[in-house]
Design a protein around this motif. Sequence first.
Motif, PDB file in Angstrom:
ATOM      1  N   TYR A   6       0.836  -1.198   0.000  1.00  0.00           N
ATOM      2  CA  TYR A   6       0.000   0.000   0.000  1.00  0.00           C
ATOM      3  C   TYR A   6       0.868   1.243   0.000  1.00  0.00           C
ATOM      4  CZ  TYR A   6      -3.125  -3.588   1.866  1.00  0.00           C
ATOM      5  OH  TYR A   6      -3.835  -4.742   2.077  1.00  0.00           O
ATOM      6  N   VAL A 221       1.190  -5.059   6.460  1.00  0.00           N
ATOM      7  CA  VAL A 221       1.274  -3.993   5.467  1.00  0.00           C
ATOM      8  C   VAL A 221       2.715  -3.791   5.020  1.00  0.00           C
ATOM      9  CG1 VAL A 221       1.262  -2.348   7.387  1.00  0.00           C
ATOM     10  CG2 VAL A 221       0.879  -1.512   5.083  1.00  0.00           C
ATOM     11  N   LEU A 270      -6.501   1.146   3.997  1.00  0.00           N
ATOM     12  CA  LEU A 270      -5.248   1.013   3.261  1.00  0.00           C
ATOM     13  C   LEU A 270      -5.524   0.986   1.763  1.00  0.00           C
ATOM     14  CD1 LEU A 270      -3.580  -1.641   5.554  1.00  0.00           C
ATOM     15  CD2 LEU A 270      -3.068   0.804   5.452  1.00  0.00           C
TER      16      LEU A 270
END
Length: 300
Positions: A6, A221, A270
């Motif tokens: 992301y 992430v 995200l």
Amino acid sequence: MSAFHYNFAIICRVPNSLKNRSVGSDNYPNGVDVEKARQEYETIREVLKNCDINIIELVEDESYPDCCFVDDTAVVIGNTALIARPGHSSRQGEVGEIRKVLKGDLRMNVVEIGNAKATLDGGDVLFTGKEIFVGVGKRTNEAGAQAVAEAFPEYAVSKVNFGNCEALHLKDVFNMAGRNVMAVAPGPDVQAVLQQMQDVANYPYHVMQMDSRLATDMLYVNGHLIHHVRQEMGNKSYGTLDEKILWPRHHVQLTELAKVGGSIGSQAILITRTRHPKRIISNIQDEDLGYFTMWKRSES
């Protein structure tokens, strides 16, 4: 660009009204310590920055005490953003500002739910990087799950009955800890949902069994795992991460926000935003694909 990579996150500051007007505040007669909640929020914001994410920070809206839990307002995968319709009526107005940012500022492909009877909380939608599970139960209904399937036809979308689970949202008890690693909370109710997921899943996953729901609250992430501090997770679950997670980790404290249902994942939407969204590349390999998937990859 692969799944779980992301470059933007939408977050929202904590309002004063969280103290005694949020959905979960009825369980705390003395209210929530807003200043402590803000410190927890600021820590998550800084950790996300350290994971190479550009932060889009929204100003708190006192009319919506739960506005800092932005994950429930939209489901974003690739360049598509499905605007949710939260199951609790007090939260449905939160989507307006989120829609504005996704459509106007980030220029995402924004999809609206057409069925007026549909309800959908983003916290009930688990994207594994290969497929999508939707928990149908307290806040998300069948029509809401169908809206997810229609918005993301390139993924297999499976509905699981979540009504008998004690948790409010699917992602309260299931989260991805890595590309093929799923963290699972304890309890027979959760195990029953896990069995449903295993029955309908199109891909296999490594199950990482945690010993509390709080220990299951994590966010994977950009190759990093964000999770609770040891004293909140407990030594056993923290030790499980020490043993099994080989990628970088960041720990945060979330005692106060957790009182009113806040989680690490609920704090951010995200987003993978590229100049050429059609050229986003999945990490799914040819051998992963089956006739039952609806995966479509554009020619390079």
